[in-house]
Design an enzyme around this catalytic site. Sequence first.
Site, PDB file in Angstrom:
ATOM      1  N   TYR A  40      35.857  23.750  65.242  1.00 29.83           N
ATOM      2  CA  TYR A  40      37.054  23.628  66.087  1.00 29.83           C
ATOM      3  C   TYR A  40      38.090  24.685  65.745  1.00 29.83           C
ATOM      4  O   TYR A  40      38.797  25.178  66.625  1.00 29.83           O
ATOM      5  CB  TYR A  40      37.611  22.190  66.015  1.00 29.83           C
ATOM      6  CG  TYR A  40      36.701  21.270  66.755  1.00 29.83           C
ATOM      7  CD1 TYR A  40      35.798  20.446  66.098  1.00 29.83           C
ATOM      8  CD2 TYR A  40      36.652  21.322  68.140  1.00 29.83           C
ATOM      9  CE1 TYR A  40      34.904  19.668  66.795  1.00 29.83           C
ATOM     10  CE2 TYR A  40      35.755  20.541  68.853  1.00 29.83           C
ATOM     11  CZ  TYR A  40      34.883  19.728  68.180  1.00 29.83           C
ATOM     12  OH  TYR A  40      33.992  18.980  68.879  1.00 29.83           O
ATOM     13  N   HIS A  56      39.139  12.472  75.646  1.00 34.05           N
ATOM     14  CA  HIS A  56      38.299  12.961  74.548  1.00 34.05           C
ATOM     15  C   HIS A  56      39.120  13.738  73.524  1.00 34.05           C
ATOM     16  O   HIS A  56      38.564  14.410  72.668  1.00 34.05           O
ATOM     17  CB  HIS A  56      37.161  13.857  75.078  1.00 34.05           C
ATOM     18  CG  HIS A  56      36.149  13.089  75.873  1.00 34.05           C
ATOM     19  ND1 HIS A  56      35.142  13.707  76.592  1.00 34.05           N
ATOM     20  CD2 HIS A  56      35.966  11.756  76.073  1.00 34.05           C
ATOM     21  CE1 HIS A  56      34.397  12.791  77.181  1.00 34.05           C
ATOM     22  NE2 HIS A  56      34.880  11.597  76.897  1.00 34.05           N
TER      23      HIS A  56
HETATM   24  C1  BV8 Z   1      31.636   5.828  73.352  1.00 34.22           C
HETATM   25  C2  BV8 Z   1      34.238  16.024  72.151  1.00 34.22           C
HETATM   26  C3  BV8 Z   1      31.766   3.595  72.602  1.00 34.22           C
HETATM   27  C4  BV8 Z   1      33.897  17.301  71.621  1.00 34.22           C
HETATM   28  C5  BV8 Z   1      32.867  14.904  73.708  1.00 34.22           C
HETATM   29  C6  BV8 Z   1      22.915   6.341  75.984  1.00 34.22           C
HETATM   30  C7  BV8 Z   1      23.263   6.133  77.306  1.00 34.22           C
HETATM   31  C8  BV8 Z   1      24.588   6.161  77.713  1.00 34.22           C
HETATM   32  C9  BV8 Z   1      25.597   6.421  76.791  1.00 34.22           C
HETATM   33  C10 BV8 Z   1      25.244   6.657  75.508  1.00 34.22           C
HETATM   34  C11 BV8 Z   1      23.926   6.611  75.085  1.00 34.22           C
HETATM   35  N1  BV8 Z   1      23.919   6.874  73.762  1.00 34.22           N
HETATM   36  C12 BV8 Z   1      25.198   7.079  73.333  1.00 34.22           C
HETATM   37  C13 BV8 Z   1      26.002   6.934  74.379  1.00 34.22           C
HETATM   38  C14 BV8 Z   1      27.436   7.042  74.404  1.00 34.22           C
HETATM   39  C15 BV8 Z   1      27.841   8.511  74.345  1.00 34.22           C
HETATM   40  C16 BV8 Z   1      27.223   9.293  75.465  1.00 34.22           C
HETATM   41  O1  BV8 Z   1      27.639   9.179  76.602  1.00 34.22           O
HETATM   42  N2  BV8 Z   1      26.209  10.119  75.142  1.00 34.22           N
HETATM   43  C17 BV8 Z   1      25.577  10.911  76.186  1.00 34.22           C
HETATM   44  C18 BV8 Z   1      25.277  12.316  75.652  1.00 34.22           C
HETATM   45  C19 BV8 Z   1      24.305  10.183  76.621  1.00 34.22           C
HETATM   46  N3  BV8 Z   1      29.277   8.475  74.509  1.00 34.22           N
HETATM   47  C20 BV8 Z   1      30.060   8.331  73.443  1.00 34.22           C
HETATM   48  O2  BV8 Z   1      29.685   8.302  72.283  1.00 34.22           O
HETATM   49  C21 BV8 Z   1      31.532   8.161  73.780  1.00 34.22           C
HETATM   50  N4  BV8 Z   1      32.062   7.047  73.067  1.00 34.22           N
HETATM   51  O3  BV8 Z   1      30.735   5.575  74.117  1.00 34.22           O
HETATM   52  O4  BV8 Z   1      32.349   4.872  72.648  1.00 34.22           O
HETATM   53  C22 BV8 Z   1      30.916   3.616  71.366  1.00 34.22           C
HETATM   54  C23 BV8 Z   1      31.560   3.415  70.166  1.00 34.22           C
HETATM   55  C24 BV8 Z   1      30.784   3.376  69.003  1.00 34.22           C
HETATM   56  C25 BV8 Z   1      29.390   3.589  69.057  1.00 34.22           C
HETATM   57  C26 BV8 Z   1      28.774   3.863  70.295  1.00 34.22           C
HETATM   58  C27 BV8 Z   1      29.543   3.891  71.449  1.00 34.22           C
HETATM   59  C28 BV8 Z   1      32.302   9.391  73.336  1.00 34.22           C
HETATM   60  C29 BV8 Z   1      32.071  10.489  74.331  1.00 34.22           C
HETATM   61  C30 BV8 Z   1      32.966  11.680  73.989  1.00 34.22           C
HETATM   62  C31 BV8 Z   1      32.182  12.656  73.184  1.00 34.22           C
HETATM   63  N5  BV8 Z   1      32.961  13.844  72.976  1.00 34.22           N
HETATM   64  N6  BV8 Z   1      33.580  15.959  73.420  1.00 34.22           N
HETATM   65  C32 BV8 Z   1      34.690  18.337  72.334  1.00 34.22           C
HETATM   66  O5  BV8 Z   1      35.007  18.158  73.536  1.00 34.22           O
HETATM   67  O6  BV8 Z   1      34.959  19.328  71.672  1.00 34.22           O
HETATM   68  S1  BV8 Z   1      31.903  14.940  75.053  1.00 34.22           S
HETATM   69  C33 BV8 Z   1      31.859  16.464  75.780  1.00 34.22           C
HETATM   70  O7  BV8 Z   1      31.131  16.251  77.006  1.00 34.22           O
HETATM   71  C34 BV8 Z   1      33.185  17.039  76.211  1.00 34.22           C
HETATM   72  O8  BV8 Z   1      34.286  16.195  76.016  1.00 34.22           O
HETATM   73  C35 BV8 Z   1      32.969  17.243  77.707  1.00 34.22           C
HETATM   74  O9  BV8 Z   1      34.121  17.202  78.407  1.00 34.22           O
HETATM   75  C36 BV8 Z   1      32.100  16.100  77.993  1.00 34.22           C
HETATM   76  C37 BV8 Z   1      31.432  16.058  79.314  1.00 34.22           C
HETATM   77  O10 BV8 Z   1      30.903  17.337  79.581  1.00 34.22           O
HETATM   78  P1  BV8 Z   1      31.429  18.047  80.919  1.00 34.22           P
HETATM   79  O11 BV8 Z   1      32.902  18.164  80.846  1.00 34.22           O
HETATM   80  O12 BV8 Z   1      30.861  17.332  82.096  1.00 34.22           O
HETATM   81  O13 BV8 Z   1      30.840  19.500  80.751  1.00 34.22           O
HETATM   82  P2  BV8 Z   1      29.368  19.982  81.151  1.00 34.22           P
HETATM   83  O14 BV8 Z   1      29.182  21.338  80.583  1.00 34.22           O
HETATM   84  O15 BV8 Z   1      28.402  18.894  80.828  1.00 34.22           O
HETATM   85  O16 BV8 Z   1      29.417  20.075  82.741  1.00 34.22           O
HETATM   86  C38 BV8 Z   1      30.259  21.003  83.360  1.00 34.22           C
HETATM   87  C39 BV8 Z   1      30.074  20.795  84.854  1.00 34.22           C
HETATM   88  O17 BV8 Z   1      30.955  21.692  85.550  1.00 34.22           O
HETATM   89  C40 BV8 Z   1      28.674  21.084  85.337  1.00 34.22           C
HETATM   90  O18 BV8 Z   1      28.260  20.042  86.206  1.00 34.22           O
HETATM   91  C41 BV8 Z   1      28.814  22.405  86.104  1.00 34.22           C
HETATM   92  O19 BV8 Z   1      27.931  22.459  87.218  1.00 34.22           O
HETATM   93  C42 BV8 Z   1      30.240  22.308  86.575  1.00 34.22           C
HETATM   94  N7  BV8 Z   1      30.892  23.595  86.798  1.00 34.22           N
HETATM   95  C43 BV8 Z   1      30.764  24.744  86.085  1.00 34.22           C
HETATM   96  N8  BV8 Z   1      31.588  25.696  86.592  1.00 34.22           N
HETATM   97  C44 BV8 Z   1      32.244  25.122  87.639  1.00 34.22           C
HETATM   98  C45 BV8 Z   1      31.826  23.784  87.766  1.00 34.22           C
HETATM   99  N9  BV8 Z   1      32.274  22.961  88.723  1.00 34.22           N
HETATM  100  C46 BV8 Z   1      33.186  23.458  89.585  1.00 34.22           C
HETATM  101  N10 BV8 Z   1      33.659  24.716  89.523  1.00 34.22           N
HETATM  102  C47 BV8 Z   1      33.209  25.569  88.568  1.00 34.22           C
HETATM  103  N11 BV8 Z   1      33.671  26.838  88.539  1.00 34.22           N
END
Ligand code: BV8
Length: 239
Positions: A57, A110
């Site tokens: 970070y 986040h």
């Molecule tokens: C929680 C911090 C309760 C770091 C981040 C199984 C199934 C479901 C859920 C889970 C599972 N196993 C675990 C989980 C829960 C887990 C989760 O969801 N995992 C996923 C991977 C399956 N979630 C968690 O742990 C969350 N907490 O659930 O709490 C809990 C408590 C205790 C124990 C268990 C659970 C915490 C989630 C937060 C994690 N931290 N970031 C940092 O940011 O530095 S997540 C990280 O992903 C970022 O925050 C980011 O914002 C986030 C989402 O990503 P996106 O923003 O969508 O970015 P991405 O690159 O993916 O997509 C960009 C998009 O933009 C694309 O679609 C692209 O096409 C588009 N794009 C690009 N350019 C453009 C555009 N669109 C328009 N115009 C453009 N020009």
Amino acid sequence: MTKTYKNIVILTGAGISAESGLATFRSSDGLWNNHRVEDVATIEAFYRNPNVVHDFYNSMRPEMQQVKPNAAHTAITKLQQFYPADISVVTQNVDILHEKAGNKNVFHIHGQINQIVCLNCGNVFETWNDVSAQDVCPQCHKKGYLKPNIVFFGENLLYMNHVDSLLQSCDLFISIGTSGVVYPAAGFVQTAKFFGAESYEFNMEKTSNNILFDHHIYGPAGTTFPKFVENLLSHSDIG
Ligand code: BV8
């Protein structure tokens, strides 16, 4: 679209910051700034090796401090200034481009890159400087408890009670630039729809949860979203 909405929630992800030059998370190589997200953005990784996570970070702060908001961010400001509705921004992004563009009611579910939390006393303070696990908390003066105020995988989100009430009362839910992979943010559209909201998704391509949205507007958000805002403003009964 002739209806005038009363409560609007705008969920943003890394895609809204892409045209400002910031890397998204799940671009083609699946790596993020050459790291696997799971290696640096998990609470286990932080406890295992806090300085690896701090260094990750620390390396992001200078760029995030310099970048400028793009037309999608400024379109949100215009909408908030001229459209007769309560408009909140719920962002997954840790950059502060929404604030730099003058957006109000911004909730970083986040966390934020320029915030540090002390795990001993709970103090949250702002800095753009490098931080290490050896640093001392400015409030409780204890050493070794500082963590980026960023929500890692496995941690609960920030502002969730308020976000839940926003989702239950909104009549328009807009998602901009998120891949719909990370929960619970990826499920917000479902909650909003359950409580009667109309939903729009702005992205470059079909997303993981696109089926949940009523409308899809594909293309760079810096182009598509300002057009959408102009359309909303021309159809709203302002004044
Ligand atoms: C929680 C911090 C309760 C770091 C981040 C199984 C199934 C479901 C859920 C889970 C599972 N196993 C675990 C989980 C829960 C887990 C989760 O969801 N995992 C996923 C991977 C399956 N979630 C968690 O742990 C969350 N907490 O659930 O709490 C809990 C408590 C205790 C124990 C268990 C659970 C915490 C989630 C937060 C994690 N931290 N970031 C940092 O940011 O530095 S997540 C990280 O992903 C970022 O925050 C980011 O914002 C986030 C989402 O990503 P996106 O923003 O969508 O970015 P991405 O690159 O993916 O997509 C960009 C998009 O933009 C694309 O679609 C692209 O096409 C588009 N794009 C690009 N350019 C453009 C555009 N669109 C328009 N115009 C453009 N020009």
